[in-house]
Design an enzyme around this catalytic site. Structure first.
Site, PDB file in Angstrom:
ATOM      1  N   GLY A  14     -30.985 -52.399 -21.603  1.00 42.59           N
ATOM      2  CA  GLY A  14     -31.805 -51.600 -22.522  1.00 42.59           C
ATOM      3  C   GLY A  14     -31.575 -51.999 -23.976  1.00 42.59           C
ATOM      4  O   GLY A  14     -30.817 -52.920 -24.280  1.00 42.59           O
ATOM      5  N   LEU A  67     -27.054 -45.713 -11.472  1.00 40.35           N
ATOM      6  CA  LEU A  67     -26.335 -44.470 -11.783  1.00 40.35           C
ATOM      7  C   LEU A  67     -26.495 -43.406 -10.707  1.00 40.35           C
ATOM      8  O   LEU A  67     -25.803 -42.397 -10.728  1.00 40.35           O
ATOM      9  CB  LEU A  67     -26.822 -43.897 -13.115  1.00 40.35           C
ATOM     10  CG  LEU A  67     -26.229 -44.479 -14.387  1.00 40.35           C
ATOM     11  CD1 LEU A  67     -26.508 -43.561 -15.563  1.00 40.35           C
ATOM     12  CD2 LEU A  67     -24.731 -44.685 -14.269  1.00 40.35           C
ATOM     13  N   ALA A  90     -29.945 -44.619 -18.620  1.00 42.28           N
ATOM     14  CA  ALA A  90     -30.661 -43.348 -18.442  1.00 42.28           C
ATOM     15  C   ALA A  90     -32.139 -43.610 -18.239  1.00 42.28           C
ATOM     16  O   ALA A  90     -32.657 -44.627 -18.698  1.00 42.28           O
ATOM     17  CB  ALA A  90     -30.499 -42.464 -19.685  1.00 42.28           C
ATOM     18  N   TYR A 103     -35.353 -37.016 -10.576  1.00 47.65           N
ATOM     19  CA  TYR A 103     -34.707 -38.318 -10.748  1.00 47.65           C
ATOM     20  C   TYR A 103     -33.956 -38.362 -12.088  1.00 47.65           C
ATOM     21  O   TYR A 103     -32.828 -38.856 -12.189  1.00 47.65           O
ATOM     22  CB  TYR A 103     -35.737 -39.455 -10.670  1.00 47.65           C
ATOM     23  CG  TYR A 103     -35.124 -40.763 -11.075  1.00 47.65           C
ATOM     24  CD1 TYR A 103     -34.203 -41.399 -10.245  1.00 47.65           C
ATOM     25  CD2 TYR A 103     -35.395 -41.325 -12.318  1.00 47.65           C
ATOM     26  CE1 TYR A 103     -33.580 -42.576 -10.644  1.00 47.65           C
ATOM     27  CE2 TYR A 103     -34.794 -42.496 -12.710  1.00 47.65           C
ATOM     28  CZ  TYR A 103     -33.889 -43.113 -11.878  1.00 47.65           C
ATOM     29  OH  TYR A 103     -33.265 -44.263 -12.273  1.00 47.65           O
ATOM     30  N   THR A 135     -27.574 -37.048 -27.173  1.00 47.69           N
ATOM     31  CA  THR A 135     -28.832 -37.204 -27.920  1.00 47.69           C
ATOM     32  C   THR A 135     -29.185 -35.997 -28.784  1.00 47.69           C
ATOM     33  O   THR A 135     -28.865 -34.851 -28.426  1.00 47.69           O
ATOM     34  CB  THR A 135     -29.985 -37.440 -26.912  1.00 47.69           C
ATOM     35  OG1 THR A 135     -31.235 -37.246 -27.577  1.00 47.69           O
ATOM     36  CG2 THR A 135     -29.928 -36.505 -25.721  1.00 47.69           C
ATOM     37  N   GLU A 137     -31.966 -34.815 -28.840  1.00 49.23           N
ATOM     38  CA  GLU A 137     -32.881 -33.984 -28.038  1.00 49.23           C
ATOM     39  C   GLU A 137     -32.193 -32.715 -27.548  1.00 49.23           C
ATOM     40  O   GLU A 137     -32.852 -31.752 -27.167  1.00 49.23           O
ATOM     41  CB  GLU A 137     -33.412 -34.776 -26.842  1.00 49.23           C
ATOM     42  CG  GLU A 137     -34.473 -35.798 -27.193  1.00 49.23           C
ATOM     43  CD  GLU A 137     -35.765 -35.173 -27.675  1.00 49.23           C
ATOM     44  OE1 GLU A 137     -36.371 -34.409 -26.933  1.00 49.23           O
ATOM     45  OE2 GLU A 137     -36.162 -35.450 -28.818  1.00 49.23           O
ATOM     46  N   TYR A 159     -35.396 -34.192 -19.499  1.00 48.63           N
ATOM     47  CA  TYR A 159     -34.464 -35.212 -20.021  1.00 48.63           C
ATOM     48  C   TYR A 159     -33.331 -34.538 -20.791  1.00 48.63           C
ATOM     49  O   TYR A 159     -32.143 -34.809 -20.549  1.00 48.63           O
ATOM     50  CB  TYR A 159     -35.230 -36.178 -20.932  1.00 48.63           C
ATOM     51  CG  TYR A 159     -34.355 -37.062 -21.790  1.00 48.63           C
ATOM     52  CD1 TYR A 159     -33.737 -38.192 -21.270  1.00 48.63           C
ATOM     53  CD2 TYR A 159     -34.141 -36.763 -23.147  1.00 48.63           C
ATOM     54  CE1 TYR A 159     -32.926 -39.016 -22.077  1.00 48.63           C
ATOM     55  CE2 TYR A 159     -33.342 -37.578 -23.947  1.00 48.63           C
ATOM     56  CZ  TYR A 159     -32.744 -38.689 -23.402  1.00 48.63           C
ATOM     57  OH  TYR A 159     -31.949 -39.482 -24.195  1.00 48.63           O
TER      58      TYR A 159
END
Ligand code: NDP
Ligand code: GDR
Length: 373
Positions: A14, A67, A90, A103, A135, A137, A159
């Protein structure tokens, strides 16, 4: 046996994984990365670091893993015996997490637990330090402006809820078992390596293509969303620094400056000499080309280059995020080095080169494809 420090990075393919792997290799680490099996190559971002598996004493090694697979993760941790684990893997797209909530919970939430359990069960609690990619978030429906380490969380997506679990299980394993485990609560960070469906890269890619006449219009969701955007290259250094402290602690990493999605569009266009005027509200809002200067852009005044498409609205939105990085400044010596205009310039310049290549391919009579997600 090697006397090098050994790091294991999940999510090495990533954006952050690529920057972190490069950073750690430069620091002299032996770096191991976990990549997912895919039906086509998925290592574009790290191909420049690749080392032939037939060469002895490699310092960059990839392992297949996921993961969601405990035994696989435990086996890799046992084999690698890492000094440091960076859990960057992630399902990281907030909008997609509404489509794939279970998921996302499995990979983003329980994934962190699987790694912490591997450290504990393998008796690596004193050796292996653990970084969890937390995060902004988590703040979601913000309870305080700006957000810092003590600001209460209010996650607003599957998330963020999955990442909330990962945050707290990291804290719990630190407190319960004395594992050096910490959370970096990172605000949005971008780069030319950013995934194409996150809003910044979606904008820079599309504006470059529009400027070259390869695409007419860019469709976006909520353009009023406010974010604190930094550069991924700067932020991965903080991930490393968090694991080099006397004591494991959690840190907010942010620039402390906020812009809207609309600002991001405007800056990207201006970099290519296009001035955009925004008109209307909500679904009716459009971005119209006001003036064009220089020879980089082919679009014309009056052309609508941005439209709102409600399909990009989220069932629950995070309207505003602004970080307070004071703790990181004081304890980690953090100073963000890249401003948003600099970041935008780097991203749009990179995407303009790619778009120019596509334009040449297209002029030569070959087809190019572009997704509009
Ligand atoms: P990316 O989406 O670019 O990378 C995510 C990585 O995780 C990819 O390598 C992906 O593999 C891998 N991955 C996804 N699912 C699995 C799985 N089930 N098993 C193993 N690997 C998996 O994210 P970023 O680099 O931008 O972010 C890194 C981390 O930091 C993420 O955890 C993200 O949630 C978090 N974060 C990011 C922020 C940002 O602004 N960038 C801010 C705060 C936190 P593949 O390449 O095969 O898809
Ligand atoms: P975010 O990043 O959700 O903050 O998560 P993203 O770039 O996806 O969205 C930022 C804001 O832009 C608005 N938006 C759009 N977003 C996308 N993707 N596509 C659009 O067309 C669009 N139009 C408007 C969004 O609604 C949102 O408000 C990122 C990820 O990297 C997470 O993994 C990470 O945890 C957080 O940043 C911090």
């Amino acid at each position: 046996m090697t006397d090098k420090k050994v790091a294991l990075i999940t999510g090495v393919t990533g954006q952050d994984g690529a920057y972190l792997a490069e950073f750690l290799l430069k620091k002299g680490y032996e770096v191991h990365g976990i990549k997912r099996r895919a039906s086509s190559f998925n290592t574009d971002r790290i191909d420049h670091l690749y080392q032939d598996p037939h060469v002895n004493n490699r310092d960059f090694v990839l392992h297949y893993g996921d993961l969601t697979d405990s035994t696989n993760l435990t086996r890799i941790v046992q084999k690698v015996q890492p000094d440091e684990i960076y859990n960057l893997a992630a399902q990281s797209h907030v909008a997609v997490s509404f489509e794939e909530p279970e998921y996302t919970a499995n990979a983003d939430g329980i994934g962190a637990l699987r790694l912490l359990e591997a450290i504990r069960l393998l008796g690596l609690g004193k050796k292996t330090r653990f970084y969890q990619a937390s995060t902004s978030e988590l703040y979601g429906l913000v309870q305080e402006i700006p957000q810092k380490e003590t600001t209460p969380f209010y996650p607003r997506s599957p998330y963020a809820v999955a990442k909330l679990y990962a945050y707290w299980i990291t804290v719990n394993y630190r407190e319960a078992y004395g594992i050096y485990a910490c959370n970096g609560v990172l605000f949005n960070h971008e780069s030319p390596l950013r995934g194409e469906t996150f809003v910044t890269r979606k904008i820079t890619r599309a504006i470059a293509r529009i400027a070259l006449g390869l695409q007419d219009c860019l469709y976006l969701g909520n353009m009023s969303a406010l974010r604190d955007w930094g550069h991924a290259r700067d932020y991965v250094q903080m991930q490393w620094l968090m694991l080099q402290q006397q004591q494991a602690e959690d840190f907010v990493i942010a620039t402390g400056v906020q812009y809207s999605v609309r600002d991001f569009v405007r800056m990207s266009a201006e970099r290519l000499g296009i001035t955009v005027r925004f008109e209307g509200e909500g679904e009716a809002e459009v971005g119209i080309v006001d003036t064009v200067t220089g020879d980089k852009a082919k679009c014309k005044p009056g052309q609508v280059i941005v439209r709102v498409d409600p399909r990009y609205y989220r069932p629950t939105e995070v309207e505003t995020l602004l970080g307070d990085p004071t703790k990181a400044k004081e304890k980690l010596g953090w100073t963000p080095t890249t401003t948003l205009p600099e970041l935008v310039a780097e991203m749009i310049d990179a995407d303009y080169i790619t778009a120019r290549r596509d334009a040449m391919v297209s002029m030569a009579g070959f087809q190019t494809f572009s997704h509009h997600e």
